[in-house]
Motif scaffolding. Structure first.
Motif, PDB file in Angstrom:
ATOM      1  N   ASP A  44       4.748   0.344   6.396  1.00 16.55           N
ATOM      2  CA  ASP A  44       6.274   0.806   5.981  1.00 16.55           C
ATOM      3  C   ASP A  44       6.144   2.342   6.087  1.00 16.55           C
ATOM      4  N   TYR A  45       5.111   2.888   5.676  1.00 10.68           N
ATOM      5  CA  TYR A  45       5.263   4.522   5.492  1.00 10.68           C
ATOM      6  C   TYR A  45       3.661   5.068   5.819  1.00 10.68           C
ATOM      7  N   ILE A  64      -9.051   1.592   3.801  1.00  9.83           N
ATOM      8  CA  ILE A  64      -8.859   2.786   3.454  1.00  9.83           C
ATOM      9  C   ILE A  64      -9.052   3.148   2.060  1.00  9.83           C
ATOM     10  N   GLY A  65      -9.954   3.847   1.763  1.00  8.78           N
ATOM     11  CA  GLY A  65     -10.224   3.965   0.289  1.00  8.78           C
ATOM     12  C   GLY A  65      -9.980   5.539  -0.039  1.00  8.78           C
ATOM     13  N   GLY A  84      -8.666  12.045   3.676  1.00 10.83           N
ATOM     14  CA  GLY A  84      -8.420  13.170   3.174  1.00 10.83           C
ATOM     15  C   GLY A  84      -7.177  13.234   2.302  1.00 10.83           C
ATOM     16  N   ALA A 138      -1.762   0.162  -0.374  1.00 12.00           N
ATOM     17  CA  ALA A 138      -2.089   0.574  -1.707  1.00 12.00           C
ATOM     18  C   ALA A 138      -1.058   0.873  -2.506  1.00 12.00           C
ATOM     19  N   LYS A 165     -10.221   1.774  -6.612  1.00 10.52           N
ATOM     20  CA  LYS A 165     -10.801   2.217  -5.477  1.00 10.52           C
ATOM     21  C   LYS A 165     -12.349   2.178  -5.561  1.00 10.52           C
ATOM     22  N   THR A 168       5.269   9.803   0.653  1.00 14.14           N
ATOM     23  CA  THR A 168       5.097   9.798  -0.697  1.00 14.14           C
ATOM     24  C   THR A 168       4.199  10.740  -1.602  1.00 14.14           C
ATOM     25  N   ARG A 169       3.375  11.495  -0.656  1.00 14.91           N
ATOM     26  CA  ARG A 169       2.563  12.403  -1.316  1.00 14.91           C
ATOM     27  C   ARG A 169       2.570  13.675  -0.591  1.00 14.91           C
ATOM     28  N   ILE A 222       0.219   6.827   6.154  1.00 11.65           N
ATOM     29  CA  ILE A 222      -0.974   6.453   7.060  1.00 11.65           C
ATOM     30  C   ILE A 222      -0.943   5.273   8.039  1.00 11.65           C
ATOM     31  N   ASN A 243      -4.930  -1.056   4.712  1.00 12.58           N
ATOM     32  CA  ASN A 243      -4.673   0.396   4.348  1.00 12.58           C
ATOM     33  C   ASN A 243      -3.535   0.276   3.157  1.00 12.58           C
ATOM     34  N   ASP A 293       3.457  -9.416   1.501  1.00 13.14           N
ATOM     35  CA  ASP A 293       2.825  -8.684   0.408  1.00 13.14           C
ATOM     36  C   ASP A 293       1.330  -9.142   0.463  1.00 13.14           C
ATOM     37  N   VAL A 294       0.301  -8.060   0.645  1.00 21.51           N
ATOM     38  CA  VAL A 294      -1.013  -8.492   0.512  1.00 21.51           C
ATOM     39  C   VAL A 294      -1.580  -8.893  -0.745  1.00 21.51           C
ATOM     40  N   VAL A 318      -3.814  13.841   2.208  1.00 18.68           N
ATOM     41  CA  VAL A 318      -2.816  13.661   3.650  1.00 18.68           C
ATOM     42  C   VAL A 318      -1.219  13.801   2.919  1.00 18.68           C
ATOM     43  N   TYR A 340      -5.982   3.992 -10.451  1.00 16.15           N
ATOM     44  CA  TYR A 340      -6.125   4.256  -9.013  1.00 16.15           C
ATOM     45  C   TYR A 340      -7.497   4.353  -8.817  1.00 16.15           C
TER      46      TYR A 340
HETATM   47  N1  LIG Z   1      -2.184  10.075   1.263  1.00 11.93           N
HETATM   48  C1  LIG Z   1      -3.260  10.664   0.838  1.00 11.93           C
HETATM   49  O1  LIG Z   1      -3.649  12.038   0.564  1.00 11.93           O
HETATM   50  C2  LIG Z   1      -4.535   9.556   0.463  1.00 11.93           C
HETATM   51  C3  LIG Z   1      -5.554  10.109  -0.163  1.00 11.93           C
HETATM   52  C4  LIG Z   1      -6.696   9.015  -0.259  1.00 11.93           C
HETATM   53  C5  LIG Z   1      -6.618   7.732   0.141  1.00 11.93           C
HETATM   54  N2  LIG Z   1      -5.345   7.354   0.663  1.00 11.93           N
HETATM   55  C6  LIG Z   1      -5.064   5.899   0.993  1.00 11.93           C
HETATM   56  O2  LIG Z   1      -4.700   5.759   2.099  1.00 11.93           O
HETATM   57  C7  LIG Z   1      -3.806   4.520   2.109  1.00 11.93           C
HETATM   58  C8  LIG Z   1      -2.235   4.947   2.862  1.00 11.93           C
HETATM   59  O3  LIG Z   1      -1.908   5.855   1.810  1.00 11.93           O
HETATM   60  P1  LIG Z   1      -0.611   6.739   2.151  1.00 11.93           P
HETATM   61  O4  LIG Z   1      -0.567   8.021   1.515  1.00 11.93           O
HETATM   62  O5  LIG Z   1      -0.078   6.540   3.447  1.00 11.93           O
HETATM   63  O6  LIG Z   1       0.337   6.004   1.178  1.00 11.93           O
HETATM   64  P2  LIG Z   1       1.911   5.346   1.125  1.00 11.93           P
HETATM   65  O7  LIG Z   1       2.759   6.083   1.828  1.00 11.93           O
HETATM   66  O8  LIG Z   1       2.253   4.748  -0.357  1.00 11.93           O
HETATM   67  O9  LIG Z   1       1.594   3.905   1.875  1.00 11.93           O
HETATM   68  C9  LIG Z   1       1.121   2.761   1.408  1.00 11.93           C
HETATM   69  C10 LIG Z   1       1.718   1.565   2.160  1.00 11.93           C
HETATM   70  O10 LIG Z   1       1.044   0.457   1.510  1.00 11.93           O
HETATM   71  C11 LIG Z   1       2.395  -0.476   1.505  1.00 11.93           C
HETATM   72  N3  LIG Z   1       2.217  -1.296   0.092  1.00 11.93           N
HETATM   73  C12 LIG Z   1       2.203  -1.220  -0.918  1.00 11.93           C
HETATM   74  N4  LIG Z   1       1.732  -2.265  -1.720  1.00 11.93           N
HETATM   75  C13 LIG Z   1       1.718  -3.314  -0.942  1.00 11.93           C
HETATM   76  C14 LIG Z   1       1.740  -4.744  -0.772  1.00 11.93           C
HETATM   77  N5  LIG Z   1       1.350  -5.341  -1.833  1.00 11.93           N
HETATM   78  N6  LIG Z   1       1.578  -5.323   0.400  1.00 11.93           N
HETATM   79  C15 LIG Z   1       1.682  -4.794   1.545  1.00 11.93           C
HETATM   80  N7  LIG Z   1       1.939  -3.664   1.748  1.00 11.93           N
HETATM   81  C16 LIG Z   1       1.896  -2.646   0.494  1.00 11.93           C
HETATM   82  C17 LIG Z   1       3.519   0.555   0.785  1.00 11.93           C
HETATM   83  O11 LIG Z   1       4.774  -0.307   0.962  1.00 11.93           O
HETATM   84  P3  LIG Z   1       6.026   0.613   0.200  1.00 11.93           P
HETATM   85  O12 LIG Z   1       6.048   1.850   0.559  1.00 11.93           O
HETATM   86  O13 LIG Z   1       7.188  -0.217   0.668  1.00 11.93           O
HETATM   87  O14 LIG Z   1       5.713   0.234  -1.230  1.00 11.93           O
HETATM   88  C18 LIG Z   1       3.110   1.671   2.038  1.00 11.93           C
HETATM   89  O15 LIG Z   1       3.738   1.242   3.250  1.00 11.93           O
HETATM   90  C19 LIG Z   1      -3.790   3.929   0.901  1.00 11.93           C
HETATM   91  O16 LIG Z   1      -4.906   3.151   0.658  1.00 11.93           O
HETATM   92  C20 LIG Z   1      -4.134   5.322   0.118  1.00 11.93           C
HETATM   93  O17 LIG Z   1      -4.966   4.686  -1.201  1.00 11.93           O
HETATM   94  C21 LIG Z   1      -4.192   8.268   0.780  1.00 11.93           C
END
Ligand SMILES: NC(=O)c1ccc[n+]([C@@H]2O[C@H](COP(=O)([O-])OP(=O)(O)OC[C@H]3O[C@@H](n4cnc5c(N)ncnc54)[C@H](OP(=O)(O)O)[C@@H]3O)[C@@H](O)[C@H]2O)c1
Length: 227
Positions: A10-11, A132-133, A181, A81, A154, A187-188, A13, A79, A54-55, A183, A150
């Protein structure tokens, strides 16, 4: 061209992985939580197939796996989370139901995704499963505490991926945990690395994976992280 299945598109990464792989000619099965994301994904160039799943719903995973039965999936990217809001007390715990929801989405669901799509990946040419951890899930790297839900989810994911690397060794499926990293995403906003750079880096790491790297925990630039 290869086929990928990516969760949480959806959003952020997940969306960027979808965009980049589709632009490069891959077929991408993009799993989204929100039905409204179909419109956003339809604006991407390339072969993107939207799936509203929904995973953390085991029956929905089984239905999707069945719908794609017989279709090889070269690369599965777990991915999706979620995060829990901080609570008010010293440990800033969310309520227990929220904690459990985070564990279910971040740690339990990816194991069931791997199980549901094992045959699809095993039948492919690349046979890669990427999870993706985050460094926040590293016990050895934890110097600041906090974020119990969280971090614990993880860390549990790390254990699962290590076990998957052992249990899938016989069918040649490589499983790794990748830290993207810090990123900047929708949302962040405080992240330091542009999402395009993180995803390109992880794609380079994925391209360089060999079966003897299965069960490793790597950064988006290829460096190793302690468990
Ligand atoms: N961004 C960072 O700095 C960072 C750092 C370390 C690790 N990560 C990891 O990288 C991955 C992606 O992060 P992101 O920053 O891109 O986060 P994000 O923008 O919140 O993306 C997470 C995606 O997962 C979806 N999701 C949540 N629950 C779900 C479910 N039950 N079934 C299916 N989809 C679901 C969300 O959908 P909705 O938005 O509709 O809820 C969203 O599209 C995650 O595993 C996160 O832990 C991110």
């Amino acid at each position: 061209m290869p086929t990928a299945l990516i969760t949480g598109c959806d959003y952020g990464i997940g969306f960027e992985f979808t965009r980049q792989y589709a632009e490069d000619g891959w077929k991408v099965h993009a799993v989204c939580l929100d039905a409204a994301s179909e419109g956003k994904l339809s604006g991407l160039s390339g072969d993107v197939r939207f799936h509203h799943v929904d995973v953390s719903d085991q029956a929905a995973l089984a239905t999707l796996a069945d719908a794609l039965k017989g279709e090889p999936i070269d690369l599965l990217i777990n991915n999706a989370a979620t995060f829990a809001p901080d609570g008010p007390r010293t440990l800033m715990l969310p309520d227990m139901d929220e904690f459990t929801r985070v564990m279910r989405v971040n740690a339990v669901a990816p194991i069931y995704v791997a199980d549901a799509f094992e045959a699809h990946v095993a039948e492919s040419t690349r046979r890669q499963m990427v999870f993706i951890g985050t460094r926040s899930g590293s016990i050895g790297d934890n110097t600041s505490g906090g974020h119990y839900a969280y971090r614990c989810s993880k860390a549990a994911l790390n254990m699962a991926v290590k076990s998957l690397s052992i249990d899938f060794a016989a069918n040649g499926v490589t499983t790794v945990v990748l830290h993207p990293g810090s990123v900047a995403t929708e949302t962040r906003k405080g992240g330091q690395i542009p999402v395009t750079e993180s995803v390109s880096g992880m794609r380079n790491v994925i391209d360089g994976l060999t079966t003897d790297m299965s069960g490793s925990f790597l950064r988006y630039d290829g460096g190793a992280i302690e468990w």
